[in-house]
Design a protein around this motif. Structure first.
Motif, short mmCIF file in Angstrom:
data_model
loop_
_atom_site.label_atom_id
_atom_site.label_comp_id
_atom_site.label_asym_id
_atom_site.label_seq_id
_atom_site.Cartn_x
_atom_site.Cartn_y
_atom_site.Cartn_z
N GLU A 211 -12.53 -20.75 20.55
CA GLU A 211 -12.12 -19.94 21.71
C GLU A 211 -11.51 -20.80 22.81
OE1 GLU A 211 -14.03 -16.90 25.06
OE2 GLU A 211 -15.19 -17.45 23.29
N GLY A 212 -12.14 -21.92 23.11
CA GLY A 212 -11.62 -22.80 24.16
C GLY A 212 -10.23 -23.33 23.83
N GLN A 213 -10.01 -23.72 22.58
CA GLN A 213 -8.71 -24.23 22.16
C GLN A 213 -7.64 -23.14 22.26
OE1 GLN A 213 -8.81 -26.77 18.51
NE2 GLN A 213 -11.01 -26.30 18.51
N LEU A 214 -8.00 -21.94 21.82
CA LEU A 214 -7.06 -20.82 21.87
C LEU A 214 -6.66 -20.52 23.30
CD1 LEU A 214 -8.74 -18.46 19.25
CD2 LEU A 214 -6.51 -19.56 19.01
N GLU B 15 -10.93 -23.61 12.23
CA GLU B 15 -10.34 -24.16 13.46
C GLU B 15 -8.99 -24.81 13.22
OE1 GLU B 15 -12.89 -26.62 15.80
OE2 GLU B 15 -14.56 -25.21 15.74
N ALA B 16 -8.93 -25.72 12.27
CA ALA B 16 -7.67 -26.44 12.02
C ALA B 16 -6.55 -25.52 11.55
CB ALA B 16 -7.91 -27.57 11.02
N PRO B 17 -6.77 -24.67 10.52
CA PRO B 17 -5.66 -23.80 10.08
C PRO B 17 -5.24 -22.78 11.13
CG PRO B 17 -7.68 -23.28 8.87
CD PRO B 17 -7.93 -24.56 9.60
N VAL B 18 -6.20 -22.25 11.90
CA VAL B 18 -5.83 -21.28 12.93
C VAL B 18 -4.97 -21.93 14.01
CG1 VAL B 18 -6.75 -19.93 14.86
CG2 VAL B 18 -7.75 -19.68 12.60
N MET B 19 -5.36 -23.11 14.47
CA MET B 19 -4.57 -23.78 15.52
C MET B 19 -3.21 -24.21 15.00
SD MET B 19 -6.37 -23.40 18.12
CE MET B 19 -5.27 -24.29 19.22
N ALA B 20 -3.15 -24.58 13.71
CA ALA B 20 -1.86 -24.95 13.12
C ALA B 20 -0.92 -23.75 13.04
CB ALA B 20 -2.07 -25.55 11.74
N GLU B 21 -1.47 -22.59 12.70
CA GLU B 21 -0.65 -21.39 12.55
C GLU B 21 -0.35 -20.72 13.89
OE1 GLU B 21 0.78 -20.23 9.87
OE2 GLU B 21 -0.05 -21.76 8.56
#
Length: 306
Positions: free
Chosen positions: A54-57, A138-144
């Protein structure tokens, strides 16, 4: 008033979605939707256990989107596996609590497995751990997410471009009206001067007021009803607005402020010419009303810009 290429201007209304097929455990779908809002207002809909994500998003979305009510949703699509699985942690906790109770009361008893497995949540037809899945995502969501935002902004930029085209057309009509008023202004000013001079002379008949004094007072009153300053400021604001459109970027708030200034000048122009009775004076009043219509039309467009 030539159109230059600057940064894209985005509408605050947009939508985009992206589905990703993951190799392990779960696929996921992300979507972004936004509507008008005075500020940046973000609402996230995430699966359980996504606190770190959530924080990264929030950080990334805030960097890329400047204004609007934005809704981001992330939906997991877990792969279904045939079979039954035990919730080992929950079963162990039940057995430990049972034996602790037996020891406290000096009893001799062992938990009945059939009874244990009847407790809701002890068995499931799918094997999953929401916290582990969230970490893996986390990694695939932030990449996409970058691709999702790019698609989202492309939609907003297309609608923003259409709004900007309408704004430019409104400003051109507004400027043309100001030019026509400027052409009519001098004849109206002269007519006002003659009308005021005659009226002052009529009111001061027999009081011994000099002709020079009459001319001076009439000129002063005619100047007060002149709209040259309003026209200069109005056309300056139009030029500034077009420059902002040329530069692009998140200009919605600044454009809205400039529209307020344009509206103020149009109101002053109308108040000064409201009593004009000459033909050109009536035409100036008509043009002032047309200006108000264009400014209101522009304001409606600007309410949709980021």
């Amino acid at each position: 008033m030539s159109e230059k290429k600057g940064l894209p201007i985005h509408s605050m209304t947009g939508y985009a979605s992206r589905r990703v097929d993951a190799e392990e455990r779960a696929s996921f779908t992300m979507s972004l939707k936004s509507v008008n809002h005075r500020f940046f207002d973000l609402q996230l809909r995430l699966p359980q256990g996504c606190d770190a994500l959530e924080g990264q998003l929030r950080r990334m979305l805030k960097e890329q989107i400047h204004r609007g009510h934005v809704e981001f949703s992330l939906t997991l699509e877990r792969q279904t596996r045939t079979g039954l699985y035990f919730n080992d942690e929950q079963i162990a906790a039940y057995v430990a609590a049972f034996r602790d109770c037996v020891a406290r009361h000096g009893l001799e008893s062992e938990p009945d497995l059939n009874e244990v497995l009847r407790v809701p949540g002890m068995m499931t037809s799918t094997q999953s751990n929401s916290r582990d899945e969230a970490v893996m995502l986390e990694a695939p969501v932030m990449a996409e997410l970058a691709y999702l935002i790019a698609s989202f902004n492309a939609v907003r930029a297309e609608e923003g471009s259409a709004l900007v085209a309408e704004l430019r057309a409104s400003m051109q009509r507004l400027d043309a009206a100001a030019v026509e008023v400027a052409e009519l202004r001098e004849s109206v000013r002269t007519a006002n001067y003659e009308r005021l001079r005659a009226r002052i002379a009529e009111l001061t008949d027999g009081l011994g007021v000099s002709e020079d004094r009459l001319l001076s007072e009439a000129a002063l009153m005619a100047d007060r009803s002149d709209v040259e300053e309003e026209l200069v400021r109005l056309r300056t604001h139009v030029a500034s607005l077009l420059t902002m459109l040329d530069e692009g970027g998140p200009v919605g708030k600044r454009l809205d402020f400039l529209l307020q200034e344009l509206n103020r000048e149009a109101n002053t122009l109308l108040s000064k010419t409201g009593g004009a009775t000459a033909q050109n004076g009536l035409r100036i009043t008509e043009l002032g009303l047309e200006m108000k219509v264009e400014i209101e039309r522009a304001r409606e467009q600007i309410q949709n810009l980021e």
